[in-house]
Design a protein around this motif. Structure first.
Motif, short mmCIF file in Angstrom:
data_model
loop_
_atom_site.label_atom_id
_atom_site.label_comp_id
_atom_site.label_asym_id
_atom_site.label_seq_id
_atom_site.Cartn_x
_atom_site.Cartn_y
_atom_site.Cartn_z
N PRO A 43 -2.96 6.30 1.94
CA PRO A 43 -2.47 6.52 0.59
C PRO A 43 -0.95 6.45 0.64
O PRO A 43 -0.36 6.74 1.62
CB PRO A 43 -2.94 7.94 0.32
CG PRO A 43 -3.25 8.90 1.22
CD PRO A 43 -3.59 7.63 2.21
N TRP A 80 4.34 9.62 -3.56
CA TRP A 80 5.80 9.48 -4.19
C TRP A 80 6.20 10.73 -4.65
O TRP A 80 5.61 11.65 -5.25
CB TRP A 80 5.66 8.46 -5.36
CG TRP A 80 6.97 8.34 -6.07
CD1 TRP A 80 7.23 8.80 -7.28
CD2 TRP A 80 7.84 7.40 -5.75
NE1 TRP A 80 8.45 8.37 -7.68
CE2 TRP A 80 8.91 7.64 -6.89
CE3 TRP A 80 8.14 6.85 -4.75
CZ2 TRP A 80 9.96 6.85 -6.83
CZ3 TRP A 80 9.53 6.05 -4.65
CH2 TRP A 80 10.36 5.99 -5.70
N PHE A 117 3.28 11.13 -7.64
CA PHE A 117 1.95 10.83 -7.37
C PHE A 117 1.40 10.51 -6.18
O PHE A 117 2.29 10.33 -5.01
CB PHE A 117 1.76 9.74 -8.26
CG PHE A 117 2.42 8.48 -7.88
CD1 PHE A 117 1.99 7.61 -6.90
CD2 PHE A 117 3.64 7.94 -8.30
CE1 PHE A 117 2.78 6.42 -6.56
CE2 PHE A 117 4.28 6.90 -8.05
CZ PHE A 117 3.87 6.10 -7.18
N LEU A 159 -1.07 7.69 -4.38
CA LEU A 159 -1.87 6.43 -4.77
C LEU A 159 -2.72 6.14 -3.80
O LEU A 159 -2.26 5.70 -2.17
CB LEU A 159 -0.96 5.35 -5.29
CG LEU A 159 -1.44 3.88 -5.39
CD1 LEU A 159 -2.38 3.96 -6.81
CD2 LEU A 159 -0.31 3.03 -5.77
N GLU A 172 -7.72 5.73 -5.99
CA GLU A 172 -7.77 6.55 -7.20
C GLU A 172 -6.05 6.84 -6.98
O GLU A 172 -5.32 6.69 -6.16
CB GLU A 172 -8.48 7.85 -7.32
CG GLU A 172 -9.82 7.57 -7.32
CD GLU A 172 -10.04 7.41 -8.97
OE1 GLU A 172 -9.20 7.78 -9.73
OE2 GLU A 172 -11.32 6.85 -9.34
N ALA A 173 -5.41 7.42 -8.31
CA ALA A 173 -4.16 7.89 -8.25
C ALA A 173 -4.13 9.38 -8.86
O ALA A 173 -4.83 9.70 -9.95
CB ALA A 173 -3.52 7.04 -9.10
N SER A 195 -6.93 12.12 -11.88
CA SER A 195 -7.12 10.76 -12.17
C SER A 195 -6.43 10.17 -12.99
O SER A 195 -6.75 10.28 -14.25
CB SER A 195 -8.60 10.64 -12.27
OG SER A 195 -8.89 9.13 -12.32
N ARG A 223 -1.16 3.77 -15.69
CA ARG A 223 -0.09 4.35 -14.81
C ARG A 223 -0.47 3.82 -13.44
O ARG A 223 0.59 3.75 -12.75
CB ARG A 223 -0.29 5.83 -15.07
CG ARG A 223 -0.18 6.36 -16.04
CD ARG A 223 1.31 6.14 -16.74
NE ARG A 223 2.64 6.74 -15.94
CZ ARG A 223 3.74 6.35 -16.13
NH1 ARG A 223 3.83 5.33 -17.05
NH2 ARG A 223 4.64 6.89 -15.27
N ARG A 224 -1.80 3.61 -13.09
CA ARG A 224 -2.15 3.16 -11.65
C ARG A 224 -1.59 1.98 -11.36
O ARG A 224 -0.84 1.74 -10.33
CB ARG A 224 -3.47 3.23 -11.54
CG ARG A 224 -4.33 4.56 -11.47
CD ARG A 224 -5.54 4.39 -10.60
NE ARG A 224 -6.53 3.52 -11.11
CZ ARG A 224 -7.33 3.86 -12.06
NH1 ARG A 224 -7.23 5.31 -12.44
NH2 ARG A 224 -8.00 3.16 -12.79
N SER A 225 -1.28 1.19 -12.34
CA SER A 225 -0.84 -0.19 -12.18
C SER A 225 0.72 -0.09 -11.68
O SER A 225 1.20 -0.74 -11.19
CB SER A 225 -1.00 -1.31 -13.17
OG SER A 225 -0.42 -0.78 -14.43
N PHE A 253 2.32 2.58 -10.63
CA PHE A 253 2.18 3.32 -9.48
C PHE A 253 2.23 2.13 -8.44
O PHE A 253 2.90 2.24 -7.35
CB PHE A 253 1.28 4.27 -9.01
CG PHE A 253 1.29 5.36 -10.12
CD1 PHE A 253 2.67 5.67 -10.80
CD2 PHE A 253 0.33 6.24 -10.58
CE1 PHE A 253 2.56 6.57 -11.71
CE2 PHE A 253 0.40 7.28 -11.46
CZ PHE A 253 1.57 7.88 -11.91
N ARG A 254 1.29 1.13 -8.45
CA ARG A 254 1.20 0.13 -7.33
C ARG A 254 2.45 -0.68 -7.33
O ARG A 254 2.80 -1.04 -6.09
CB ARG A 254 -0.13 -0.71 -7.70
CG ARG A 254 -1.40 0.04 -7.50
CD ARG A 254 -2.58 -0.82 -7.44
NE ARG A 254 -4.03 -0.28 -7.12
CZ ARG A 254 -4.68 0.38 -8.22
NH1 ARG A 254 -4.39 -0.24 -9.54
NH2 ARG A 254 -5.86 0.91 -7.97
#
Length: 466
Positions: free
Chosen positions: A272, A275, A357, A359, A362-363, A380, A385-387, A389-390
């Motif tokens: 993972p 951040w 976060f 990542l 899952e995030a 979760s 937001r996950r996009s 974070f990526r």
């Protein structure tokens, strides 16, 4: 105000009548709370001091409360009066940072550690001593000062060598060691005052004072907010802990976020990306000093060997921080690398706006710094937001300003980015790795430890041998 030429306050004693000093103290505390909403702890000792004449002008809240309780219209009717200041003026404290450049123009009895963004600054007692037996790597010093034993006052033993370089030692640790060995005591030459030791003392004492000031409130706040433990989502406003100082609030939020991530580690897989929002040395010092963060690093690095952690440190952040603060940021990165965590740094200012976060597939969101509340966590994060974070994780991995293949290379690059000489930094870490930091800055709070500092310093010192 205290004075050796005191006169007993007979009017206050007469007005109290048969009421005990303790009873009157409780009534004053309650009256202040009812009138102002402030929590005041007035003791029987305080009543006694006023009656004995040691203090002739208590605070306005106390004077008004006493007048209402004892049915007087004016504080003078209770024997209170303002006494003219006759004491000589006390010289302004000298900043500890000023001693790095040479001898002070005036040796004051107080040294000042500067304030920061959350730090409020600390004044400590200064005990200037002569070197009695200079040796190879050590300076032998005998301060002969009983005030170093005072548990209520922080102090530093300050020594200057023949070249007018200053060395510092924690006063209480110095005295404790003297209890086991009579005569002059050694101060390591590694304790020379420079940006490394200045940063360590500055962060340790400011943090220690802040957490000790709120120790009881932190315990009660944890108990009061314990129902948030185990929730998938939690958002606590600062208004829930209105009396905590800034550092204590950050500690409380950080501890909760660390526990939140630890509870949800099984939801993550692979390597993972973590951040974090510490952008300056003052914030990054939490990794070096807070006990729970050291244990959190130990646990997560064992759970995920090869994990990565990203920081956002813009050029403006570097320019606005003194060197001794930037050194703390470099030490924090060294601590991460010591646990096998690959550190990346983004220089893009807009990345600083993103919450903390973790990542993987899952995030997990866990934010305690730079937000509007005490903390915000989510087990979760939503897909949107996950996009994002990526994107951040990808950019930091591809464009890190310290993107080197080895830990030493990354730390060297970070030192260059922070305008810190790597040769000087490593040489000083070699010196301090032998002596340790506890004789320089030794926290008293149960919530703090020098384990992170010592680990980071020893890692840098022996990085070529690892």
């Amino acid at each position: 105000m205290a004075d050796r030429t005191r006169q007993p306050n007979k009017l206050l004693r007469q007005a109290r009548g048969r009421m005990s000093q303790g009873k009157l103290a409780d009534l004053v505390s309650a009256e202040i709370y009812h009138a102002t909403g402030k929590e005041a702890l007035i003791t029987a000792k305080a009543i006694s001091d006023w009656e004995c004449g040691w203090y002739t002008w208590p605070s306005a809240d106390v004077r008004q409360a006493l007048c209402r309780i004892l049915q007087k219209t004016d504080p003078a009717d209770l024997g209170f009066y303002k006494r003219r200041m006759t004491a000589r003026l006390t010289p302004e404290p000298v900043s500890l940072a000023d001693l790095m450049t040479g001898p002070p123009s005036l040796q004051t009895a107080t040294l000042r550690l500067p304030a920061g963004r959350s730090y409020t600054g600390v004044d400590v007692g200064a005990h200037y001593c002569q070197v009695e037996l200079p040796g190879d790597g050590w300076l032998m010093v005998d301060p002969k000062d009983a005030s170093l034993n005072r548990p209520d006052r922080r102090s530093l033993v300050v020594v200057a060598d023949h070249e007018q370089r200053h060395y510092v030692a924690d006063g209480r640790r110095f005295v404790d060691r003297a209890g086991y060995r009579a005569g002059p005591q050694p101060i390591s030459e590694a304790a020379v005052l420079d940006d490394l030791t200045m940063g360590i003392i500055w962060a340790t004492m400011n943090t220690d004072v802040a957490l000790l000031a709120d120790d009881t409130q932190l315990m009660s706040s944890q108990a009061r907010l314990a129902h948030h433990e185990g929730r998938r989502t939690s958002d606590v406003p600062l208004s829930d802990v209105p009396t905590l100082n800034a550092v204590s609030g950050q500690w409380l939020g950080s501890r909760f976020c660390a526990r939140h991530i630890s509870r949800n580690l099984e939801r993550l897989s692979g390597e993972p990306f973590f951040w974090t929002r510490e952008r300056r040395g003052e914030e990054a010092a939490s990794w070096l000093l807070w006990r729970h963060k050291f244990e959190y690093l130990r646990r997560t690095s064992r759970w995920f060997p090869g994990m990565r952690r990203g920081f956002c440190v813009s050029e403006a952040d570097v320019a606005e921080s003194p060197t001794y603060e930037r050194v703390l940021l470099l030490l924090a990165a060294a601590l991460m690398e010591a646990f096998g965590i690959t550190v990346g740094v983004s220089a893009e200012p807009e990345h600083a706006e993103f919450e903390g976060f973790v990542l993987a597939d899952e995030a997990i969101v866990a934010n305690w710094l730079g937000g509007s509340g005490l903390w915000y966590v989510d087990a979760s994060a939503p897909p949107s937001r996950r996009s994002l974070f990526r994107e951040i994780a990808g950019q930091v991995s591809a464009e890190s300003v310290i993107g080197e293949a080895t830990a030493e290379g990354r730390l060297r690059a970070l030192a260059g980015y922070l305008n810190i000489s790597w040769q000087w930094f490593q040489r000083r870490c070699v010196q301090l790795a032998t002596a340790g930091v506890d004789d320089i800055a030794h926290p008293r709070s149960r919530l703090l430890s020098t384990q992170g500092l010592n680990t980071a310093i020893r890692y840098v010192a022996y990085i070529n041998d690892i």
